[in-house]
Design an enzyme around this catalytic site. Structure first.
Site, PDB file in Angstrom:
ATOM      1  N   GLY A   1      46.235 -43.491 -29.745  1.00 42.01           N
ATOM      2  CA  GLY A   1      46.924 -42.215 -29.896  1.00 42.01           C
ATOM      3  C   GLY A   1      48.052 -41.991 -28.894  1.00 42.01           C
TER       4      GLY A   1
ATOM      5  N   ARG B   1      37.103 -45.075 -22.534  1.00 39.46           N
ATOM      6  CA  ARG B   1      35.723 -45.587 -22.590  1.00 39.46           C
ATOM      7  C   ARG B   1      35.634 -46.936 -23.274  1.00 39.46           C
ATOM      8  NH1 ARG B   1      33.441 -40.345 -25.355  1.00 39.46           N
ATOM      9  NH2 ARG B   1      35.393 -40.809 -26.432  1.00 39.46           N
TER      10      ARG B   1
ATOM     11  N   ALA C   1      43.380 -38.077 -21.566  1.00 39.98           N
ATOM     12  CA  ALA C   1      42.090 -38.147 -22.278  1.00 39.98           C
ATOM     13  C   ALA C   1      41.623 -36.752 -22.653  1.00 39.98           C
ATOM     14  CB  ALA C   1      41.042 -38.826 -21.393  1.00 39.98           C
ATOM     15  N   GLY C   2      41.067 -36.638 -23.826  1.00 40.67           N
ATOM     16  CA  GLY C   2      40.578 -35.327 -24.245  1.00 40.67           C
ATOM     17  C   GLY C   2      39.824 -35.417 -25.541  1.00 40.67           C
TER      18      GLY C   2
ATOM     19  N   TYR D   1      37.714 -25.577 -27.550  1.00 41.76           N
ATOM     20  CA  TYR D   1      38.903 -26.410 -27.281  1.00 41.76           C
ATOM     21  C   TYR D   1      39.994 -25.555 -26.613  1.00 41.76           C
ATOM     22  CZ  TYR D   1      42.642 -29.865 -28.318  1.00 41.76           C
ATOM     23  OH  TYR D   1      43.671 -30.781 -28.230  1.00 41.76           O
TER      24      TYR D   1
ATOM     25  N   LYS E   1      41.773 -26.019 -22.837  1.00 39.73           N
ATOM     26  CA  LYS E   1      43.206 -26.265 -22.626  1.00 39.73           C
ATOM     27  C   LYS E   1      43.857 -25.093 -21.878  1.00 39.73           C
ATOM     28  CE  LYS E   1      43.633 -30.402 -24.543  1.00 39.73           C
ATOM     29  NZ  LYS E   1      44.069 -31.602 -23.826  1.00 39.73           N
TER      30      LYS E   1
ATOM     31  N   THR F   1      47.174 -38.694 -34.800  1.00 36.24           N
ATOM     32  CA  THR F   1      46.340 -39.664 -34.075  1.00 36.24           C
ATOM     33  C   THR F   1      44.937 -39.621 -34.683  1.00 36.24           C
ATOM     34  OG1 THR F   1      45.506 -38.040 -32.507  1.00 36.24           O
ATOM     35  CG2 THR F   1      47.570 -39.132 -31.912  1.00 36.24           C
TER      36      THR F   1
HETATM   37  N1  LIG Z   1      46.465 -35.144 -31.794  1.00 37.38           N
HETATM   38  C1  LIG Z   1      46.865 -33.902 -31.648  1.00 37.38           C
HETATM   39  O1  LIG Z   1      47.210 -33.221 -32.615  1.00 37.38           O
HETATM   40  C2  LIG Z   1      46.946 -33.297 -30.276  1.00 37.38           C
HETATM   41  C3  LIG Z   1      47.641 -32.094 -30.137  1.00 37.38           C
HETATM   42  C4  LIG Z   1      47.725 -31.500 -28.896  1.00 37.38           C
HETATM   43  C5  LIG Z   1      47.132 -32.107 -27.814  1.00 37.38           C
HETATM   44  N2  LIG Z   1      46.436 -33.272 -27.960  1.00 37.38           N
HETATM   45  C6  LIG Z   1      45.825 -33.848 -26.772  1.00 37.38           C
HETATM   46  O2  LIG Z   1      46.312 -35.157 -26.580  1.00 37.38           O
HETATM   47  C7  LIG Z   1      45.373 -35.926 -25.848  1.00 37.38           C
HETATM   48  C8  LIG Z   1      45.193 -37.275 -26.533  1.00 37.38           C
HETATM   49  O3  LIG Z   1      44.645 -37.080 -27.821  1.00 37.38           O
HETATM   50  P1  LIG Z   1      44.974 -37.992 -29.091  1.00 37.38           P
HETATM   51  O4  LIG Z   1      45.478 -37.100 -30.128  1.00 37.38           O
HETATM   52  O5  LIG Z   1      45.754 -39.181 -28.682  1.00 37.38           O
HETATM   53  O6  LIG Z   1      43.501 -38.379 -29.549  1.00 37.38           O
HETATM   54  P2  LIG Z   1      42.627 -39.701 -29.426  1.00 37.38           P
HETATM   55  O7  LIG Z   1      43.323 -40.832 -30.055  1.00 37.38           O
HETATM   56  O8  LIG Z   1      41.292 -39.284 -29.928  1.00 37.38           O
HETATM   57  O9  LIG Z   1      42.590 -39.957 -27.855  1.00 37.38           O
HETATM   58  C9  LIG Z   1      41.693 -39.326 -26.985  1.00 37.38           C
HETATM   59  C10 LIG Z   1      41.420 -40.282 -25.864  1.00 37.38           C
HETATM   60  O10 LIG Z   1      40.579 -39.642 -24.894  1.00 37.38           O
HETATM   61  C11 LIG Z   1      39.643 -40.596 -24.448  1.00 37.38           C
HETATM   62  N3  LIG Z   1      38.409 -39.941 -24.021  1.00 37.38           N
HETATM   63  C12 LIG Z   1      37.690 -39.009 -24.686  1.00 37.38           C
HETATM   64  N4  LIG Z   1      36.602 -38.698 -23.994  1.00 37.38           N
HETATM   65  C13 LIG Z   1      36.622 -39.448 -22.862  1.00 37.38           C
HETATM   66  C14 LIG Z   1      35.756 -39.580 -21.747  1.00 37.38           C
HETATM   67  N5  LIG Z   1      34.602 -38.887 -21.638  1.00 37.38           N
HETATM   68  N6  LIG Z   1      36.095 -40.443 -20.760  1.00 37.38           N
HETATM   69  C15 LIG Z   1      37.231 -41.170 -20.856  1.00 37.38           C
HETATM   70  N7  LIG Z   1      38.084 -41.094 -21.883  1.00 37.38           N
HETATM   71  C16 LIG Z   1      37.778 -40.243 -22.878  1.00 37.38           C
HETATM   72  C17 LIG Z   1      39.363 -41.511 -25.622  1.00 37.38           C
HETATM   73  O11 LIG Z   1      38.979 -42.763 -25.122  1.00 37.38           O
HETATM   74  P3  LIG Z   1      38.026 -43.787 -25.948  1.00 37.38           P
HETATM   75  O12 LIG Z   1      38.668 -43.942 -27.298  1.00 37.38           O
HETATM   76  O13 LIG Z   1      38.046 -45.030 -25.164  1.00 37.38           O
HETATM   77  O14 LIG Z   1      36.701 -43.141 -26.070  1.00 37.38           O
HETATM   78  C18 LIG Z   1      40.704 -41.529 -26.339  1.00 37.38           C
HETATM   79  O15 LIG Z   1      41.478 -42.647 -25.966  1.00 37.38           O
HETATM   80  C19 LIG Z   1      44.097 -35.070 -25.781  1.00 37.38           C
HETATM   81  O16 LIG Z   1      44.015 -34.453 -24.519  1.00 37.38           O
HETATM   82  C20 LIG Z   1      44.317 -34.020 -26.857  1.00 37.38           C
HETATM   83  O17 LIG Z   1      43.621 -32.829 -26.598  1.00 37.38           O
HETATM   84  C21 LIG Z   1      46.336 -33.894 -29.179  1.00 37.38           C
END
Ligand SMILES: NC(=O)c1ccc[n+]([C@@H]2O[C@H](COP(=O)([O-])OP(=O)(O)OC[C@H]3O[C@@H](n4cnc5c(N)ncnc54)[C@H](OP(=O)(O)O)[C@@H]3O)[C@@H](O)[C@H]2O)c1
Length: 243
Positions: free
Chosen positions: A20, A41, A93-94, A157, A161, A192
């Site tokens: 992502g 992770r 990470a989130g 959530y 944030k 993502t």
């Molecule tokens: N996608 C959206 O629409 C969006 C919008 C606004 C903000 N965000 C923010 O963007 C950030 C990245 O999200 P993404 O969309 O790229 O989603 P994603 O692909 O699900 O990525 C989330 C990442 O966080 C890691 N993670 C989760 N729990 C963890 C833990 N306990 N320890 C270590 N790593 C952990 C995961 O690692 P593993 O895979 O190795 O478990 C994963 O790589 C997040 O903070 C999310 O809230 C996303």
């Protein structure tokens, strides 16, 4: 005066770097010649990110669960030792949670706060001594548009944030006199795995690409001036953001 920082050889820690937005940021910062510590992770996903940079030998793969104290301790042991310091921290990470308020359990609340708010707080705290020795110390926290608004079924959530935004603003003021920049980048819906799982009804079309977020993160890290940017929001065109 806007100054562009040469990031060649500078060191960044990126959390959630296995896919992502985190992976996109890693690939973008690798283009600038940065050395990256990639954490998440899932070891195999981190190795894939390192390979995709085209410079896997400059990348440190650090599998860790950021809610586990020993894993966090291990990361900073390696950053202070083998990695020889830190210039940039990207708290990406989130996890998301789409659930009605009354169905959200307190365990779910604690879990989302632990990864989205507590872990970045601790990582900022642990990074500061290393960042103080850098010429371009920067923290980028990946927030969300839910840090500003309330959306249905996203109370936990949104709480996490909002907490991250509050911490970012306070810390940014506290360390600005030392030249340490702290930013929050708050996107709307980015295509993502998080979105694919939470909203399988949505298609890629019209969503923000992870690379767009990565480009903004790189800009924040590359540029320094007398003006300080606290937060950037990135909304989808013509849409009420849902995430
Ligand atoms: N996608 C959206 O629409 C969006 C919008 C606004 C903000 N965000 C923010 O963007 C950030 C990245 O999200 P993404 O969309 O790229 O989603 P994603 O692909 O699900 O990525 C989330 C990442 O966080 C890691 N993670 C989760 N729990 C963890 C833990 N306990 N320890 C270590 N790593 C952990 C995961 O690692 P593993 O895979 O190795 O478990 C994963 O790589 C997040 O903070 C999310 O809230 C996303």
């Amino acid at each position: 005066m806007l100054k562009k920082v040469n990031l060649e050889g500078k060191r960044a820690l990126i959390t959630g770097a296995g896919g992502g937005i985190g992976r996109a940021i890693a690939l973008r910062l690798a283009e600038d010649g940065m050395k990256l510590a990639l954490t998440g992770r899932d070891y195999s996903k981190l190795v894939r990110t390192a390979a995709l940079t085209g410079r896997p030998l400059d990348m440190l793969v650090l599998p860790a669960d950021l809610t586990k104290q020993k894993d966090v301790d291990d990361i900073f042991h390696i950053l202070g030792g083998h990695f020889k310091g830190l210039d940039v921290l990207v708290n990406n990470a989130g996890m998301a949670l789409n659930k009605p308020f009354e169905e959200t359990t307190m365990d779910e609340y604690d879990r989302i706060m632990a990864i989205n708010a507590r872990a970045p707080f601790e990582l900022c705290k642990r990074s500061l001594p290393l960042l103080r020795q850098s010429e371009c110390p920067t923290i980028v926290n990946i927030g969300s548009v839910v840090a500003h608004k309330g959306y249905m079924q996203q109370s936990a959530y949104a709480a996490s944030k909002h907490a991250l935004l509050g911490m970012t603003k306070a810390l940014a003021k506290e360390v600005a006199p030392e030249g340490i920049r702290v930013h929050m980048l708050s996107p709307g819906g980015v295509y993502t795995d998080m979105v694919k799982i939470a909203r399988p009804d949505l298609s890629e079309e019209g969503m923000i690409a992870p690379e767009e977020v990565a480009e903004l993160a790189a800009w924040l890290i590359e540029h320094r001036s007398n003006g300080v940017i606290d937060e950037i929001q990135l909304h989808r065109v013509g849409k009420e953001p849902f995430l």
